[in-house]
Design an enzyme around this catalytic site. Structure first.
Site, PDB file in Angstrom:
ATOM      1  N   GLN A 178       0.818  -1.215   0.000  1.00 59.02           N
ATOM      2  CA  GLN A 178       0.000   0.000   0.000  1.00 59.02           C
ATOM      3  C   GLN A 178       0.854   1.268   0.000  1.00 59.02           C
ATOM      4  O   GLN A 178       0.569   2.221  -0.721  1.00 59.02           O
ATOM      5  CB  GLN A 178      -0.921   0.008   1.232  1.00 59.02           C
ATOM      6  CG  GLN A 178      -1.763   1.249   1.372  1.00 59.02           C
ATOM      7  CD  GLN A 178      -2.826   1.374   0.288  1.00 59.02           C
ATOM      8  OE1 GLN A 178      -3.217   0.388  -0.321  1.00 59.02           O
ATOM      9  NE2 GLN A 178      -3.279   2.578   0.050  1.00 59.02           N
ATOM     10  N   GLU A 179       1.893   1.286   0.807  1.00 64.49           N
ATOM     11  CA  GLU A 179       2.658   2.511   1.004  1.00 64.49           C
ATOM     12  C   GLU A 179       3.675   2.791  -0.096  1.00 64.49           C
ATOM     13  O   GLU A 179       3.928   3.953  -0.403  1.00 64.49           O
ATOM     14  CB  GLU A 179       3.354   2.482   2.369  1.00 64.49           C
ATOM     15  CG  GLU A 179       2.402   2.450   3.544  1.00 64.49           C
ATOM     16  CD  GLU A 179       1.539   3.699   3.638  1.00 64.49           C
ATOM     17  OE1 GLU A 179       2.000   4.781   3.244  1.00 64.49           O
ATOM     18  OE2 GLU A 179       0.397   3.585   4.102  1.00 64.49           O
ATOM     19  N   SER A 180       4.307   1.761  -0.665  1.00 68.44           N
ATOM     20  CA  SER A 180       5.387   2.006  -1.627  1.00 68.44           C
ATOM     21  C   SER A 180       5.296   1.174  -2.896  1.00 68.44           C
ATOM     22  O   SER A 180       6.176   1.280  -3.749  1.00 68.44           O
ATOM     23  CB  SER A 180       6.728   1.714  -0.959  1.00 68.44           C
ATOM     24  OG  SER A 180       6.857   0.318  -0.718  1.00 68.44           O
TER      25      SER A 180
END
Length: 127
Positions: free
Chosen positions: A29-31
């Site tokens: 999700q983040e990267s």
């Protein structure tokens, strides 16, 4: 599709007593699995690396230099420690975050991913 950092995520998750699927979901999700990812700036600074840690949070977990944020092992280690703090391992629900706004934002992100089924997606469940 497996992420090249899945094994490292599993090792760190087991080390800190966190569900490996949660760590993998945060990385996705983040990267999107990019260890060199950098977010747009916020008042807390640029979030960096696989788990998109901001400078103050990274420093709290031993990330001292900009290079540390982009080192997959160090970034996953720090991010997994943070997850271990914000998730109750018995219920997998967010419990507390030491009243820090960046931590609260991260906790909400983890909770949203778990609620939206992204944790299952991180380990290959499609439905």
């Amino acid at each position: 599709m497996p992420n090249p950092f899945d094994l490292l995520a599993e090792q760190k998750a087991n080390q800190y007593g966190v569900d490996p699927a949660v760590v993998k979901a945060v990385i996705r999700q983040e990267s999107s699995g990019n260890p060199l990812a950098v977010s747009v700036p916020t008042r807390y600074g640029h979030a960096r690396g696989l788990m998109q840690l901001i400078p103050a949070t990274g420093a709290r977990f031993g990330l001292k230099t900009p290079e540390d944020f982009f080192d997959p092992e160090k970034n996953i280690d720090a991010g997994t420690q943070l997850i271990a703090e914000v998730i109750d391992p018995l219920s997998d629900r967010v419990t507390a975050v030491r009243n820090s706004q960046p931590g609260l934002l991260y906790a909400r992100s983890v909770r949203r991913m778990a609620t939206a089924g992204m944790v299952g997606m991180a380990v290959g469940d499609e439905g």
